[in-house]
Design a protein around this motif. Structure first.
Motif, PDB file in Angstrom:
ATOM      1  N   LYS A   2      31.108  -8.497  -6.106  1.00 27.79           N
ATOM      2  CA  LYS A   2      30.074  -9.353  -6.723  1.00 27.79           C
ATOM      3  C   LYS A   2      30.758 -10.218  -7.785  1.00 27.79           C
ATOM      4  O   LYS A   2      31.290  -9.696  -8.774  1.00 27.79           O
ATOM      5  CB  LYS A   2      29.031  -8.481  -7.416  1.00 27.79           C
ATOM      6  N   HIS A  25      30.198 -11.745  -2.627  1.00 28.17           N
ATOM      7  CA  HIS A  25      28.814 -12.069  -2.970  1.00 28.17           C
ATOM      8  C   HIS A  25      28.875 -12.884  -4.259  1.00 28.17           C
ATOM      9  O   HIS A  25      29.220 -12.350  -5.316  1.00 28.17           O
ATOM     10  CB  HIS A  25      28.023 -10.765  -3.156  1.00 28.17           C
ATOM     11  N   ARG A  27      27.395 -15.095  -7.309  1.00 28.66           N
ATOM     12  CA  ARG A  27      26.188 -15.295  -8.107  1.00 28.66           C
ATOM     13  C   ARG A  27      26.427 -16.511  -9.001  1.00 28.66           C
ATOM     14  O   ARG A  27      27.130 -16.424 -10.004  1.00 28.66           O
ATOM     15  CB  ARG A  27      25.933 -14.045  -8.956  1.00 28.66           C
ATOM     16  N   LYS A  40      23.867 -23.149  -3.321  1.00 28.08           N
ATOM     17  CA  LYS A  40      22.970 -22.330  -2.489  1.00 28.08           C
ATOM     18  C   LYS A  40      23.242 -22.619  -1.014  1.00 28.08           C
ATOM     19  O   LYS A  40      23.354 -21.707  -0.200  1.00 28.08           O
ATOM     20  CB  LYS A  40      21.505 -22.653  -2.842  1.00 28.08           C
ATOM     21  N   CYS A  44      25.895 -19.264  -1.891  1.00 31.63           N
ATOM     22  CA  CYS A  44      25.850 -18.529  -3.161  1.00 31.63           C
ATOM     23  C   CYS A  44      24.407 -18.131  -3.455  1.00 31.63           C
ATOM     24  O   CYS A  44      23.470 -18.835  -3.085  1.00 31.63           O
ATOM     25  CB  CYS A  44      26.322 -19.404  -4.319  1.00 31.63           C
ATOM     26  N   GLU A  45      24.259 -17.016  -4.180  1.00 36.20           N
ATOM     27  CA  GLU A  45      22.942 -16.704  -4.740  1.00 36.20           C
ATOM     28  C   GLU A  45      22.896 -17.451  -6.077  1.00 36.20           C
ATOM     29  O   GLU A  45      23.890 -17.437  -6.818  1.00 36.20           O
ATOM     30  CB  GLU A  45      22.829 -15.192  -4.959  1.00 36.20           C
ATOM     31  N   THR A  46      21.795 -18.107  -6.392  1.00 38.52           N
ATOM     32  CA  THR A  46      21.793 -18.906  -7.621  1.00 38.52           C
ATOM     33  C   THR A  46      20.821 -18.336  -8.657  1.00 38.52           C
ATOM     34  O   THR A  46      19.835 -17.694  -8.308  1.00 38.52           O
ATOM     35  CB  THR A  46      21.450 -20.384  -7.328  1.00 38.52           C
TER      36      THR A  46
END
Ligand code: NAD
Length: 288
Positions: A2, A25, A27, A40, A44-46
């Motif tokens: 992460k 992963h 963030r 995104k 990516c998780e935003t």
């Protein structure tokens, strides 16, 4: 792994996308909605704050505009808000003193931290072919290395905290000086009636050999293909070269280092940047 990524701009956007491609992963956080939307799209998780992005992170990577912003992001929102086992990696180009100050603040809270500025521009960031010059303790370097390897072709330990920034500004000071020298020699050869291509052929195989001449020839249609052949678009912007020269001159002063040519290069690029900050730095040849 992460990985929190702060600063998803021209450079950070491509770097974060390469971390995603390597199976991490990611963030992401950026102040810009556009940058967040692009991140995104790249997988990516935003998040809407740095603190949310770094929560649960095993590593934090930042790619921010300057030292004041890096200091504020780390001291307000990263240090103390990221799990203590995480490795903190600042890839921005900033002044040596701030890099050391932020690393000290991170160490005081028990974090591993490195400064890891890059050589290579937006194309290298997108292509995952950056070179990272890394300052920090060896155990922090070892922890940062696998993360950096997913974004670059070379990861080099430069020394203790701030050594990455030192390597970067000394390298770029040398580059600015050698580009001005190359441009002067090419224009002078031309004015004296020598075909610039002949000059390139001779000097690139003689003691005038240098990266600015051999790999980035600043005259259109001469030597290797370079931004000169594209109207000086793309490449490494004059404004960014000026930023690095200013950082280099600040550092020279604090270290009491004598840098007469670095100082002159800064003056020359300062004047040129007034109207040409967006052009590639090799366009300096146009002033001669
Ligand atoms: P950029 O302006 O495109 O990106 C910086 C990003 O940081 C922007 O998206 C901005 O919104 C974001 N940002 C600013 N303040 C923030 C904050 N407080 N929190 C979160 N996000 C914030 O710049 P860039 O070209 O990507 O350059 C980034 C760094 O890389 C600089 O330090 C630059 O000197 C260095 N660098 C750039 C190049 C290049 O060719 N562009 C090459 C080598 C090194």
């Amino acid at each position: 792994m992460k990985i929190a990524f702060v600063g998803l701009g021209n450079m950070g956007g491509g770097m974060a996308a390469n971390l995603v491609k390597a199976g991490h992963h990611v963030r992401g956080f950026d102040l810009s909605e556009d940058a967040l939307a692009r991140a995104k799209e790249a997988g990516c998780e935003t998040f809407t704050s740095v603190r949310d992005a770094v929560k649960d992170a095993e590593a934090v990577v930042s790619m921010l505009p300057n030292g004041a912003i890096v200091k504020s992001v780390y001291t307000s929102d990263v240090i103390g808000h990221t799990p203590h086992a995480a490795t903190l990696i600042d890839c921005s180009t900033i002044d040596v003193a701030t890099a050391r100050e932020v690393a000290d603040a991170a160490h005081a809270e028990g974090y591993k931290m490195v400064d890891a500025p890059v050589s290579g521009g937006i194309a290298a960031a997108n292509g995952g072919t950056l070179t990272f010059m890394v300052g920090g303790e060896i155990h922090a370097f070892d922890a940062a290395k696998p993360v950096l390897e997913a974004m670059g072709k070379a990861v080099i330990h430069a020394g203790g905290a701030g050594a990455g920034q030192t390597a970067k500004i000394c390298n770029n000071m040398l580059l600015a000086i050698s580009m001005i020298g190359t441009a002067e020699a090419m224009k002078m050869a031309e004015k004296l009636g020598l075909d610039p291509q002949k000059f390139y052929e001779i000097s690139s195989q003689s003691s005038g050999y240098c990266w600015s001449l051999n790999a980035y020839t600043p005259m259109p249609g001469v030597g290797v293909e370079s931004p000169a052949d594209n109207g000086y678009q793309g490449g490494f912007a004059t404004g960014l070269m000026l930023k690095d020269l200013r950082l280099a001159m600040e550092a020279a002063e604090t270290a009491d280092a004598s840098t007469p040519l670095g100082k002159r290069a800064r003056e020359i690029y300062e004047k040129f940047a007034e109207e040409n900050a967006g052009l590639d730095f090799s366009a300096i040849i146009k002033t001669l």
